[in-house]
Scaffold this active site. Sequence first.
Site, PDB file in Angstrom:
ATOM      1  N   CYS A  68      -1.854  -0.272   7.183  1.00 11.96           N
ATOM      2  CA  CYS A  68      -1.384   1.104   7.830  1.00 11.96           C
ATOM      3  C   CYS A  68      -0.794   1.561   8.890  1.00 11.96           C
ATOM      4  O   CYS A  68       0.038   2.578   9.312  1.00 11.96           O
ATOM      5  CB  CYS A  68      -1.753   0.959   5.958  1.00 11.96           C
ATOM      6  SG  CYS A  68      -1.129   0.817   4.534  1.00 11.96           S
ATOM      7  N   HIS A 108       1.303  -1.294   0.082  1.00 11.53           N
ATOM      8  CA  HIS A 108      -0.310  -0.101   0.088  1.00 11.53           C
ATOM      9  C   HIS A 108       1.306   1.463  -0.139  1.00 11.53           C
ATOM     10  O   HIS A 108       1.939   1.124   0.468  1.00 11.53           O
ATOM     11  CB  HIS A 108      -0.994   0.174   1.374  1.00 11.53           C
ATOM     12  CG  HIS A 108      -1.873  -1.046   1.290  1.00 11.53           C
ATOM     13  ND1 HIS A 108      -2.494  -1.325   1.973  1.00 11.53           N
ATOM     14  CD2 HIS A 108      -2.095  -1.703   0.699  1.00 11.53           C
ATOM     15  CE1 HIS A 108      -3.721  -1.910   2.370  1.00 11.53           C
ATOM     16  NE2 HIS A 108      -2.773  -2.365   0.643  1.00 11.53           N
ATOM     17  N   GLU A 151       1.179   3.829   1.898  1.00 11.94           N
ATOM     18  CA  GLU A 151       1.813   4.049   2.979  1.00 11.94           C
ATOM     19  C   GLU A 151       2.666   3.383   3.793  1.00 11.94           C
ATOM     20  O   GLU A 151       3.616   3.609   3.728  1.00 11.94           O
ATOM     21  CB  GLU A 151       0.262   4.204   4.473  1.00 11.94           C
ATOM     22  CG  GLU A 151      -0.716   5.100   4.187  1.00 11.94           C
ATOM     23  CD  GLU A 151      -1.651   4.321   3.099  1.00 11.94           C
ATOM     24  OE1 GLU A 151      -3.194   4.579   3.575  1.00 11.94           O
ATOM     25  OE2 GLU A 151      -1.656   3.383   1.960  1.00 11.94           O
ATOM     26  N   CYS A 168      -5.516   1.723   6.527  1.00 12.51           N
ATOM     27  CA  CYS A 168      -6.424   0.504   6.585  1.00 12.51           C
ATOM     28  C   CYS A 168      -5.817   0.652   7.780  1.00 12.51           C
ATOM     29  O   CYS A 168      -4.675   0.988   8.457  1.00 12.51           O
ATOM     30  CB  CYS A 168      -5.907  -0.469   5.464  1.00 12.51           C
ATOM     31  SG  CYS A 168      -4.396  -0.838   5.026  1.00 12.51           S
TER      32      CYS A 168
END
Length: 160
Positions: A85, A47, A49, A82
């Site tokens: 993260c 992701h 992040e 999420c």
Amino acid sequence: MREAIRVATSRGTDPASTPIGAVIVLDGEIIARAHNECDALHDPTAHAEMVAFRRGGASVANGNNPAGEMRGATLYSTLQPCGMCTMASIWAKVGRVVYGAGREDVHRMYFEARHTDTLAFIADAYRDDIGIEGGVLRQDCAALYFGPDDAVGEAEQGNL
């Protein structure tokens, strides 16, 4: 946040590609920029992040900080992080998480099905020294994604 939006759209603006941008700032300097790289790296943990944490950690790691902790840094993300993260924010030791669009601003496909507010979990139960701010450039960030009421086919939904 504008830099995070620029990073998010650097490879296009199709909401099906989940164009999330993340930027980490420490002492007024950008130490990492990233967008989602799950498909490119064949890695479901890539992701925006997470990629930014890896890059930022590498940029600050030294003999006194071998793990690359980013104490005092701010993570900017175009979408509310999420669960994975959010937890990584704890381990990276960032001091602040700032996001644009939140759960209520986008289609449910971008979040875990159980609607657990992971940011509230951190604020209420895990760390009391991490600042969380949502809604920064909310409309600009939300425009990157499918809206809450958009008809998105099941085949396009990544979290099913």
